[in-house]
Design a protein around this motif. Structure first.
Motif, mmCIF file in Angstrom:
data_model
loop_
_atom_site.group_PDB
_atom_site.id
_atom_site.type_symbol
_atom_site.label_atom_id
_atom_site.label_comp_id
_atom_site.label_asym_id
_atom_site.label_seq_id
_atom_site.Cartn_x
_atom_site.Cartn_y
_atom_site.Cartn_z
ATOM 1 N N LEU A 198 8.208 -2.713 4.196
ATOM 2 C CA LEU A 198 8.119 -1.829 3.027
ATOM 3 C C LEU A 198 9.483 -1.511 2.428
ATOM 4 C CD1 LEU A 198 5.364 0.893 3.669
ATOM 5 C CD2 LEU A 198 5.554 -0.664 1.726
ATOM 6 N N ARG A 199 10.514 -1.439 3.257
ATOM 7 C CA ARG A 199 11.848 -1.052 2.745
ATOM 8 C C ARG A 199 12.338 -2.024 1.681
ATOM 9 N NH1 ARG A 199 15.694 -1.826 5.644
ATOM 10 N NH2 ARG A 199 14.654 -3.027 7.265
ATOM 11 N N THR A 200 12.044 -3.299 1.846
ATOM 12 C CA THR A 200 12.505 -4.298 0.870
ATOM 13 C C THR A 200 11.433 -4.645 -0.159
ATOM 14 O OG1 THR A 200 11.820 -6.099 2.333
ATOM 15 C CG2 THR A 200 14.097 -5.327 2.537
ATOM 16 N N SER A 201 10.315 -3.918 -0.086
ATOM 17 C CA SER A 201 9.164 -4.282 -0.919
ATOM 18 C C SER A 201 8.825 -3.252 -1.981
ATOM 19 C CB SER A 201 7.928 -4.498 -0.022
ATOM 20 O OG SER A 201 8.204 -5.448 0.970
ATOM 21 N N ILE A 217 7.369 7.506 1.265
ATOM 22 C CA ILE A 217 6.140 8.156 0.803
ATOM 23 C C ILE A 217 4.926 7.333 1.227
ATOM 24 C CG2 ILE A 217 4.831 8.841 -1.253
ATOM 25 C CD1 ILE A 217 7.621 9.288 -2.610
ATOM 26 N N LEU A 218 4.995 6.015 1.023
ATOM 27 C CA LEU A 218 3.871 5.155 1.397
ATOM 28 C C LEU A 218 3.681 5.105 2.915
ATOM 29 C CD1 LEU A 218 4.341 2.212 -1.133
ATOM 30 C CD2 LEU A 218 2.501 3.897 -1.123
ATOM 31 N N ARG A 265 -5.426 4.761 -1.394
ATOM 32 C CA ARG A 265 -4.477 5.880 -1.271
ATOM 33 C C ARG A 265 -3.257 5.662 -2.164
ATOM 34 N NH1 ARG A 265 -5.972 5.428 4.194
ATOM 35 N NH2 ARG A 265 -4.042 4.343 4.764
ATOM 36 N N ALA A 266 -2.768 4.430 -2.213
ATOM 37 C CA ALA A 266 -1.604 4.139 -3.057
ATOM 38 C C ALA A 266 -1.948 4.301 -4.534
ATOM 39 C CB ALA A 266 -1.099 2.726 -2.774
ATOM 40 N N LEU A 267 -3.156 3.886 -4.923
ATOM 41 C CA LEU A 267 -3.604 4.084 -6.308
ATOM 42 C C LEU A 267 -3.628 5.578 -6.642
ATOM 43 C CD1 LEU A 267 -4.886 2.957 -8.948
ATOM 44 C CD2 LEU A 267 -7.114 3.194 -7.811
ATOM 45 N N ASP A 268 -4.151 6.380 -5.728
ATOM 46 C CA ASP A 268 -4.207 7.836 -5.942
ATOM 47 C C ASP A 268 -2.814 8.440 -6.096
ATOM 48 O OD1 ASP A 268 -6.948 7.771 -5.799
ATOM 49 O OD2 ASP A 268 -7.052 8.407 -3.702
ATOM 50 N N LEU A 269 -1.828 7.823 -5.436
ATOM 51 C CA LEU A 269 -0.452 8.318 -5.523
ATOM 52 C C LEU A 269 0.237 7.930 -6.829
ATOM 53 C CD1 LEU A 269 0.953 7.551 -1.954
ATOM 54 C CD2 LEU A 269 0.941 9.803 -3.056
ATOM 55 N N LEU A 270 0.050 6.676 -7.242
ATOM 56 C CA LEU A 270 0.877 6.130 -8.323
ATOM 57 C C LEU A 270 0.282 6.276 -9.719
ATOM 58 C CD1 LEU A 270 2.316 2.839 -6.763
ATOM 59 C CD2 LEU A 270 3.149 5.178 -6.604
#
Length: 434
Positions: A133-136, A145-146, A180-185
């Motif tokens: 995730l750090r490079t993504s 956050i993710l 969950r990511a959709l709800d965040l972004l």
């Protein structure tokens, strides 16, 4: 005045015909809302019909000959090491950067082949084959956050390949991550274009595609239970889209189609039998391209890419341009006639120079083979036989690719869908060489 908001939904590996069939059976009620409309039709993938090739074509609005991605792997012409393709190999600007140049802001969630991400005025979460995730992600704070929301990039298909129950369970978990990511972004609405890609149908297709098409398959009910959950998330996504103020536009695209796999076909086993591929030692794995001997005249990489071992291109290549040209023509004829149990294997044998154009066309395979449905072309090293089964039950197709546009564009490929997005924002055709 700003262009209407644009929302893009990516459905990795979804065949148009399968979607129509499942919708007609009442199994995908949310997708059915668009599947039966005039804006929904089949398009075709760029070749080879792989995810990194086609998602890159979308997000650069350019063809493989321009962006330089021709597969999951690439061979270093000096060391002969097989390398995995990633975003560092992509040439040209992305749609997200082109939007930023115009003062517009994009968010992209789970976009394949976008890692390692580079800083740009956009919010990005790269998808497969990203590992970390750090490079993504960009901006970098998004990684923490993710992680706090237990987001993972991909389902575990290594274990899932031999354990269908685990695969389905992990695909449900992966789908919940996307939600969950959709709800965040989504909610802040500080964007002009939003890209959301679901890759789970591709993973299901590789290992359980027959369960989606065979009424009495032992895993059918569980596969359809997953598809129902997938359709519910699509319904939620549609609700978010419908709640947007108008004017607005919805695009939905798969990157390739899918069908049931009958046989894997190892092209290197065939090339070896023809005396065209020689090994200097026993390969340590199926990806050990460094075991190739200098006397090799042709070799294959997944899926149906054949490279001629020419002097100008490869450090140990021996073929002259004239010899390569003759060998290429001979291979097109010979491969076009291949059969298995009376069935034709190769539908089309293309010369790379005839289908790829642009600044990176010199990186293209010399031949690109499109198989008949059911024959999954491979380029492994060290397999003893040309035919076999190795755990996968589904394979990509270059046609039958799901597409929908609420404004009814005439795009025919992922490249043209990307160009449609630029046109939507009145951004001129992409310039290359970056």
């Amino acid at each position: 005045m700003h262009a209407p908001l644009l929302v893009f939904l990516g459905l990795d590996g979804l065949p148009w015909s399968l979607a129509q069939n499942l919708c007609a059976q009442g199994l995908l009620p949310n997708l059915a809302a668009v599947a039966g409309s005039p804006g929904c039709r089949a398009i075709r993938a760029e070749l080879p019909e792989l995810s990194p090739v086609n998602w890159t074509s979308l997000f650069t609005a350019s063809s493989p000959g321009e962006h330089g991605v021709f597969g999951f792997t690439r061979l270093d012409p000096q060391s002969y090491e097989l390398q995995f393709t990633d975003f560092t190999h992509v040439h040209g600007a992305t749609i997200f950067e082109r939007l930023a140049d115009k003062g517009l802001f994009a968010k992209a969630l789970n976009m394949p082949n976008l890692a390692p991400v580079r800083p740009m005025r956009a919010m990005l979460v790269a998808g497969f084959p990203a590992q970390d995730l750090r490079t993504s992600v960009h901006p970098p704070a998004l990684a923490g956050i993710l992680t706090d929301h237990e987001y993972t990039i991909e389902a575990d298909t290594v274990r899932g390949a031999t354990d269908p129950g685990f695969l389905l369970e992990d695909l449900h978990r992966s789908l919940a991550c996307r939600e969950r990511a959709l709800d965040l972004l989504w909610p802040d609405m500080a964007w002009d274009a939003f890209f959301f890609v679901l890759t789970e149908t591709d993973r299901l297709g590789h290992f359980l595609f027959p369960a989606l098409v065979e009424p009495y398959h032992p895993w059918r009910s569980e596969a359809l239970r997953f598809m129902a959950a997938w359709d519910r998330l699509i319904g939620k996504f549609f609700e978010r889209y419908h709640d947007l103020p108008g004017p607005k536009r919805l695009l939905i695209m798969a990157d390739h189609g899918f069908t049931t796999l009958t046989q894997e076909v190892d092209l290197n086993a065939w090339l070896r039998d023809q005396g065209l591929l020689h090994l200097s030692r026993q390969p340590t794995s199926e990806w050990d391209t460094q075991a190739m001997a200098p006397s090799t005249r042709a070799f294959a990489l997944d899926p149906g890419r054949i490279y001629l071992h020419t002097k100008g291109r490869f450090a140990h290549g021996g073929l002259s341009a004239a010899e390569a040209d003759q060998l290429g023509q001979n291979l097109v004829r010979a491969l076009s006639g291949l059969t298995h149990n009376g069935r034709k294997i190769i539908r089309h044998a293309h010369l790379g120079r005839e289908i790829y154009h642009g600044s990176q066309a010199h990186l293209a395979p010399d031949l690109v083979l499109v198989p008949e449905p059911g024959f999954d072309l491979k380029g492994k090293f060290g397999r003893t036989g040309m035919f076999g089964h190795f755990g996968r039950q589904g394979m990509h197709t270059a046609d039958d690719v799901f597409f929908y546009d609420s404004m009814g564009s005439s795009a025919r490929t992922p490249t043209e869908v990307g160009q449609t997005i630029l046109d939507h924002f009145d951004i001129p055709a992409t310039t290359f060489g970056a």
